[in-house]
Write a protein that holds these residues in place. Sequence first.
Motif, PDB file in Angstrom:
ATOM      1  N   ALA A 160       0.870  -1.175   0.000  1.00  0.00           N
ATOM      2  CA  ALA A 160       0.000   0.000   0.000  1.00  0.00           C
ATOM      3  C   ALA A 160       0.906   1.222   0.000  1.00  0.00           C
ATOM      4  N   ASP A 161       0.934   1.930  -1.114  1.00  0.00           N
ATOM      5  CA  ASP A 161       1.825   3.081  -1.286  1.00  0.00           C
ATOM      6  C   ASP A 161       1.038   4.348  -0.945  1.00  0.00           C
ATOM      7  N   LEU A 162       1.338   4.935   0.209  1.00  0.00           N
ATOM      8  CA  LEU A 162       0.609   6.119   0.665  1.00  0.00           C
ATOM      9  C   LEU A 162       1.034   7.349  -0.126  1.00  0.00           C
ATOM     10  N   GLN A 163       0.083   8.246  -0.347  1.00  0.00           N
ATOM     11  CA  GLN A 163       0.341   9.400  -1.210  1.00  0.00           C
ATOM     12  C   GLN A 163       1.394  10.330  -0.650  1.00  0.00           C
ATOM     13  N   GLY A 164       1.374  10.548   0.653  1.00  0.00           N
ATOM     14  CA  GLY A 164       2.312  11.491   1.243  1.00  0.00           C
ATOM     15  C   GLY A 164       1.906  12.920   0.955  1.00  0.00           C
ATOM     16  N   PRO A 165       2.667  13.869   1.459  1.00  0.00           N
ATOM     17  CA  PRO A 165       2.315  15.284   1.327  1.00  0.00           C
ATOM     18  C   PRO A 165       2.759  15.844  -0.025  1.00  0.00           C
ATOM     19  N   LYS A 166       2.261  15.257  -1.089  1.00  0.00           N
ATOM     20  CA  LYS A 166       2.625  15.746  -2.424  1.00  0.00           C
ATOM     21  C   LYS A 166       2.181  17.195  -2.530  1.00  0.00           C
ATOM     22  N   ILE A 167       3.125  18.063  -2.755  1.00  0.00           N
ATOM     23  CA  ILE A 167       2.836  19.494  -2.823  1.00  0.00           C
ATOM     24  C   ILE A 167       2.403  19.810  -4.253  1.00  0.00           C
ATOM     25  N   ARG A 168       1.195  20.310  -4.403  1.00  0.00           N
ATOM     26  CA  ARG A 168       0.606  20.467  -5.722  1.00  0.00           C
ATOM     27  C   ARG A 168       0.060  21.870  -5.934  1.00  0.00           C
ATOM     28  N   ILE A 169       0.000  22.265  -7.202  1.00  0.00           N
ATOM     29  CA  ILE A 169      -0.741  23.473  -7.534  1.00  0.00           C
ATOM     30  C   ILE A 169      -2.229  23.128  -7.505  1.00  0.00           C
ATOM     31  N   SER A 170      -3.070  24.156  -7.418  1.00  0.00           N
ATOM     32  CA  SER A 170      -4.519  23.949  -7.456  1.00  0.00           C
ATOM     33  C   SER A 170      -4.982  23.860  -8.909  1.00  0.00           C
TER      34      SER A 170
ATOM     35  N   TYR B 233       3.056  -4.684   3.065  1.00  0.00           N
ATOM     36  CA  TYR B 233       3.981  -3.561   3.241  1.00  0.00           C
ATOM     37  C   TYR B 233       3.237  -2.243   3.114  1.00  0.00           C
ATOM     38  N   LEU B 234       3.713  -1.232   3.850  1.00  0.00           N
ATOM     39  CA  LEU B 234       3.294   0.154   3.683  1.00  0.00           C
ATOM     40  C   LEU B 234       4.474   0.928   3.122  1.00  0.00           C
ATOM     41  N   ALA B 235       4.270   1.656   2.026  1.00  0.00           N
ATOM     42  CA  ALA B 235       5.320   2.505   1.470  1.00  0.00           C
ATOM     43  C   ALA B 235       5.036   3.945   1.880  1.00  0.00           C
ATOM     44  N   ILE B 236       6.007   4.577   2.533  1.00  0.00           N
ATOM     45  CA  ILE B 236       5.847   5.926   3.059  1.00  0.00           C
ATOM     46  C   ILE B 236       6.549   6.907   2.121  1.00  0.00           C
ATOM     47  N   SER B 237       5.777   7.845   1.584  1.00  0.00           N
ATOM     48  CA  SER B 237       6.291   8.784   0.594  1.00  0.00           C
ATOM     49  C   SER B 237       6.981   9.982   1.253  1.00  0.00           C
ATOM     50  N   PHE B 238       7.962  10.540   0.548  1.00  0.00           N
ATOM     51  CA  PHE B 238       8.641  11.776   0.948  1.00  0.00           C
ATOM     52  C   PHE B 238       9.230  11.709   2.359  1.00  0.00           C
ATOM     53  N   VAL B 239       9.842  10.576   2.658  1.00  0.00           N
ATOM     54  CA  VAL B 239      10.518  10.400   3.949  1.00  0.00           C
ATOM     55  C   VAL B 239      11.708  11.345   4.029  1.00  0.00           C
ATOM     56  N   CYS B 240      11.888  11.961   5.197  1.00  0.00           N
ATOM     57  CA  CYS B 240      13.058  12.819   5.436  1.00  0.00           C
ATOM     58  C   CYS B 240      14.022  12.202   6.434  1.00  0.00           C
TER      59      CYS B 240
ATOM     60  N   SER C 272      -1.106  -4.322  13.049  1.00  0.00           N
ATOM     61  CA  SER C 272      -0.547  -4.836  11.801  1.00  0.00           C
ATOM     62  C   SER C 272       0.957  -5.021  11.927  1.00  0.00           C
ATOM     63  N   PRO C 273       1.468  -6.212  11.575  1.00  0.00           N
ATOM     64  CA  PRO C 273       2.917  -6.437  11.574  1.00  0.00           C
ATOM     65  C   PRO C 273       3.559  -6.153  10.217  1.00  0.00           C
ATOM     66  N   CYS C 274       2.864  -5.399   9.358  1.00  0.00           N
ATOM     67  CA  CYS C 274       3.353  -5.202   7.990  1.00  0.00           C
ATOM     68  C   CYS C 274       4.724  -4.528   7.982  1.00  0.00           C
ATOM     69  N   GLY C 275       5.485  -4.782   6.923  1.00  0.00           N
ATOM     70  CA  GLY C 275       6.771  -4.134   6.759  1.00  0.00           C
ATOM     71  C   GLY C 275       6.602  -2.686   6.331  1.00  0.00           C
ATOM     72  N   ILE C 276       7.586  -1.855   6.637  1.00  0.00           N
ATOM     73  CA  ILE C 276       7.548  -0.439   6.292  1.00  0.00           C
ATOM     74  C   ILE C 276       8.636  -0.141   5.257  1.00  0.00           C
ATOM     75  N   ILE C 277       8.219   0.455   4.133  1.00  0.00           N
ATOM     76  CA  ILE C 277       9.137   0.806   3.054  1.00  0.00           C
ATOM     77  C   ILE C 277       9.316   2.320   3.032  1.00  0.00           C
ATOM     78  N   ALA C 278      10.546   2.774   3.060  1.00  0.00           N
ATOM     79  CA  ALA C 278      10.846   4.203   2.946  1.00  0.00           C
ATOM     80  C   ALA C 278      11.088   4.551   1.487  1.00  0.00           C
ATOM     81  N   LYS C 279      10.308   5.485   0.953  1.00  0.00           N
ATOM     82  CA  LYS C 279      10.537   5.969  -0.406  1.00  0.00           C
ATOM     83  C   LYS C 279      11.529   7.128  -0.334  1.00  0.00           C
ATOM     84  N   LEU C 280      12.683   6.919  -0.923  1.00  0.00           N
ATOM     85  CA  LEU C 280      13.730   7.936  -0.890  1.00  0.00           C
ATOM     86  C   LEU C 280      13.568   8.826  -2.118  1.00  0.00           C
TER      87      LEU C 280
END
Length: 485
Positions: A73-83, A197-204, A221-229
């Motif tokens: 499950a790839d979470l959207q994260g705080p994608k900064i967008r124009i309106s 797995y959970l994929a976390i977007s825009f990890v710092c 949930s024991p799911c694995g955590i994926i850091a999106k670099l």
Amino acid sequence: MSKTQNKPLQIRSTKIVATLGPASDERIEELVIAGVDVFRLNFSHGSHAQHLARIKRIREVANKVNRFVAIIADLQGPKIRISNFVDDAAVNIVAGADFTIDTELDAKAGNSKEVGTSYKTLATEVSVGNILVLGDGLMELEVVNIAGTKVHCKVLIGGELGGGKGINLKGGGLSAPALSDKDKIDLEFACSHGVDYLAISFVCTAQDIEEARSLARKHNSPCGIIAKLERAEAVASDENIDAIIDASDAVMVARGDLGIEIGDAALMGMQKKIIMRARKLNTSVITATQMMESMITNPHPTRAEVMDVANAVLDGTDAVMLSGETAMGQYPVDTVTSMVRVIEGAESSTYVKPTVALQYECKTIDASIAMAAMNIAERLENVRAVACLTATGTTTRLMSRSRSRLPIYALSDSLQTLARVALFRGVHPRQFTAEDIDFDLINDAAIKLLQDDGTITAGDRVILTKGDYRNVQGGTNTLKIMEIN
């Protein structure tokens, strides 16, 4: 080198991640048969009902064809967008023209001169001279003045700009948190439906991963955590890269936004560094973005794409990922079969060399057993496979760091573990229940499973690892060399 190693590869080691979408929702079974090991659900698009239907269908198909397939499950994260623009139309912005991003402009009032944004602190986080990149790197604006909520820019590279396009700051520096309110809702949904797995977007930082893991545990949930670099801040120092890798179960080289933030020239070296560090730190790694982008509209990949996938394989990535190619492309199944061919070609190359020099630290018993098993497997003649009785899959993940050409079989009675290990390079899940088998006969039962599977025959050797605790498949502390009669 042993006779076993001189045999041609029979089983693909590098895994394939495919993103589901309108082009592939009805072709999940075809995709699994073609070679998909992991499916990605992109929570930037689609409803919970659509994602739930996908989860159910994946599990149904995997059971039907007797395969274990992981779900991310790839979470959207705080994608900064124009309106958006008036009437939801796109506008053309021209190089040399003025263009303003106003954080207070109505969300549907954009025009060829200005547009709003969902990121309300933009004006306080940029400076004159900064370069803002729009539309996944297609357009560039230089900040020339900031007045209140208005960021006045000069268009450096123009083009057609549609509503909702992303904004990146070259070099990084925007401070949005990794988990938005939407992400937290999506995380709870994904956890409640048993994703792997959970994929976390825009990890710092590593703290972003720990926050996600804490929330997953809160939802049992024991799911694995994926850091999106994909942020410049994430890869600003070797120490931060290593901290994020250590905190994660896997990392993703998300080359789209990362390339925008650090620049194309630095991207190749950063990809190789991330893969190298992930392998060194015993963490899985996925290489993603535009791997076979041309196959969205063409039935064959370009030579450049073939080389890109092959080089990721040579770098040692656990998996390569398809995004738009399978989510919305015209040839989703053909793309997977093309990727399989390229992977197999790369893996059969003499340039793929196992890493068995015991360069890694062995701080735990299972890590020591894993490294010893792969070291022996590469040096002893006639070893055909490595088999690991495992409860969590940890030992097989450690084994997969060796980049051996030999298949590693994860034998477990945990369906969740068997799905998760489908991501690991060279690891092949097989269901095996030891509970009803006499303890002294477990080794023979494991070998019989591989014989029945056609993996091994008389004269072969198998390296078998397990725990020596009765009725427990985990706690690896034992290694045995089995000769098949």
